[in-house]
Design a protein around this motif. Structure first.
Motif, PDB file in Angstrom:
ATOM      1  N   GLU A  60      39.088  52.389  37.514  1.00 55.00           N
ATOM      2  CA  GLU A  60      37.682  52.790  37.645  1.00 55.00           C
ATOM      3  C   GLU A  60      37.351  53.926  36.687  1.00 55.00           C
ATOM      4  OE1 GLU A  60      34.258  51.838  38.698  1.00 55.00           O
ATOM      5  OE2 GLU A  60      35.609  51.170  40.295  1.00 55.00           O
ATOM      6  N   LEU A  67      33.138  48.915  38.557  1.00 57.66           N
ATOM      7  CA  LEU A  67      33.948  47.752  38.904  1.00 57.66           C
ATOM      8  C   LEU A  67      33.688  47.326  40.347  1.00 57.66           C
ATOM      9  CD1 LEU A  67      37.344  48.843  37.277  1.00 57.66           C
ATOM     10  CD2 LEU A  67      35.482  47.516  36.256  1.00 57.66           C
ATOM     11  N   GLU A  68      34.276  46.210  40.701  1.00 55.35           N
ATOM     12  CA  GLU A  68      34.126  45.694  42.065  1.00 55.35           C
ATOM     13  C   GLU A  68      34.692  46.681  43.071  1.00 55.35           C
ATOM     14  OE1 GLU A  68      32.821  42.649  44.626  1.00 55.35           O
ATOM     15  OE2 GLU A  68      32.901  42.456  42.444  1.00 55.35           O
ATOM     16  N   HIS A  69      33.918  46.980  44.107  1.00 54.79           N
ATOM     17  CA  HIS A  69      34.381  47.900  45.142  1.00 54.79           C
ATOM     18  C   HIS A  69      35.513  47.262  45.946  1.00 54.79           C
ATOM     19  CE1 HIS A  69      34.307  49.985  49.080  1.00 54.79           C
ATOM     20  NE2 HIS A  69      34.044  51.037  48.338  1.00 54.79           N
ATOM     21  N   GLN A  70      36.623  47.996  46.078  1.00 56.27           N
ATOM     22  CA  GLN A  70      37.789  47.487  46.799  1.00 56.27           C
ATOM     23  C   GLN A  70      37.626  47.754  48.297  1.00 56.27           C
ATOM     24  OE1 GLN A  70      40.265  45.773  45.216  1.00 56.27           O
ATOM     25  NE2 GLN A  70      39.012  45.973  43.373  1.00 56.27           N
ATOM     26  N   THR A  71      36.728  46.994  48.922  1.00 59.54           N
ATOM     27  CA  THR A  71      36.351  47.267  50.308  1.00 59.54           C
ATOM     28  C   THR A  71      37.533  47.143  51.261  1.00 59.54           C
ATOM     29  OG1 THR A  71      34.125  46.425  49.841  1.00 59.54           O
ATOM     30  CG2 THR A  71      34.765  46.636  52.161  1.00 59.54           C
ATOM     31  N   ARG A 126      33.227  56.458  41.419  1.00 55.14           N
ATOM     32  CA  ARG A 126      32.189  55.440  41.508  1.00 55.14           C
ATOM     33  C   ARG A 126      30.810  56.087  41.676  1.00 55.14           C
ATOM     34  NH1 ARG A 126      33.585  50.312  42.277  1.00 55.14           N
ATOM     35  NH2 ARG A 126      31.715  49.868  43.500  1.00 55.14           N
ATOM     36  N   THR A 142      24.219  41.809  38.682  1.00 58.26           N
ATOM     37  CA  THR A 142      25.679  41.746  38.588  1.00 58.26           C
ATOM     38  C   THR A 142      26.310  43.068  39.011  1.00 58.26           C
ATOM     39  OG1 THR A 142      25.532  40.146  36.776  1.00 58.26           O
ATOM     40  CG2 THR A 142      27.625  41.308  37.059  1.00 58.26           C
ATOM     41  N   SER A 143      25.725  44.163  38.563  1.00 55.73           N
ATOM     42  CA  SER A 143      26.255  45.477  38.923  1.00 55.73           C
ATOM     43  C   SER A 143      26.018  45.783  40.396  1.00 55.73           C
ATOM     44  CB  SER A 143      25.601  46.558  38.050  1.00 55.73           C
ATOM     45  OG  SER A 143      25.898  46.353  36.690  1.00 55.73           O
ATOM     46  N   LYS A 146      28.535  44.527  42.870  1.00 54.34           N
ATOM     47  CA  LYS A 146      29.848  45.179  42.893  1.00 54.34           C
ATOM     48  C   LYS A 146      29.896  46.380  43.830  1.00 54.34           C
ATOM     49  CE  LYS A 146      30.846  43.857  38.105  1.00 54.34           C
ATOM     50  NZ  LYS A 146      31.142  44.347  36.735  1.00 54.34           N
ATOM     51  N   SER A 148      29.431  48.495  47.466  1.00 55.60           N
ATOM     52  CA  SER A 148      29.534  48.320  48.912  1.00 55.60           C
ATOM     53  C   SER A 148      28.153  48.532  49.525  1.00 55.60           C
ATOM     54  CB  SER A 148      30.531  49.305  49.509  1.00 55.60           C
ATOM     55  OG  SER A 148      30.044  50.632  49.384  1.00 55.60           O
TER      56      SER A 148
END
Length: 201
Positions: A60, A67-71, A126, A142-143, A146, A148
């Motif tokens: 990140e 980037l994609e949030h790592q939920t 983030r 798209t953003s 990503k 949450s």
């Protein structure tokens, strides 16, 4: 003996180039060459949640875009932190604890704070990106995908707060200068010379 004395003098004077093969390995031992040791992996399993969080944080920080949030990972680490805190607190309530038990508990707290630091820095990284590119991320599907749900709510509130903050000043300007996302270029008679003011990654 004379050679050892010369080596010691070189090390004392700050010139350790000649000592490198002897002091740091010649490439054939376990710390050099093809058998180089991954200290992180030796300390923490490479597939553990902590190591995955560390990689997510580094990625990140290095990526220009969010980037994609790592939920699932974040939730798992939060649960692990809460469980460990409860365990440590129960251990501290034991009246039969001795000095060695207190030392072990302090080590547990240090490790727990290390993990909490990683988690906070991941989320703060983030947030800094979101604030820097707030308008772009908010309007780019798209953003936005990503983020949450909590981040999306924060981004909406942040954009509204910025707009309200600037509104008092912008309302005093000529109408074609009142937008906080577009700036006017050239004279009032110029057409199609607006330039976007949305910071992009």
């Amino acid at each position: 003996a004379a050679g050892d004395g010369g080596a010691r003098r070189r090390a004392r004077d700050g010139d350790d180039d000649d000592l490198e093969p002897e002091a740091y390995g010649d490439g054939d031992d376990e710390f050099g060459g093809e058998d180089e040791v991954n200290l992180d992996e030796a300390y923490e399993p490479v597939d553990s949640d902590v190591m995955r969080l560390k990689r997510a944080w580094v990625q990140e920080r290095l990526a220009p875009e969010i980037l994609e949030h790592q939920t699932e990972l974040v939730d798992a680490v939060k649960r692990a932190i809460e469980t460990q805190e409860e365990r440590i607190e129960r251990e501290q309530e034991n009246e039969n604890r001795d000095t060695s038990d207190n030392i072990v508990t302090n080590i547990y707290w240090m490790e727990l704070n290390r993990v909490k630091y990683l988690l906070r820095e991941y989320l703060r990284t983030r947030l800094r990106k979101m604030e820097r590119h707030a308008l772009f991320i908010f309007e780019d599907e798209t953003s936005r995908a990503k983020l949450s749900s909590a981040e999306l709510k924060y981004l909406e509130d942040y954009n509204n707060a910025v707009h309200e903050h600037l509104k008092g000043v912008l309302d005093e300007l000529p109408e074609h200068y009142r937008s906080h996302v577009v700036q006017q270029i050239g004279n009032d008679d110029d057409d199609d010379k607006d330039q976007s003011m949305k910071p992009e990654p």
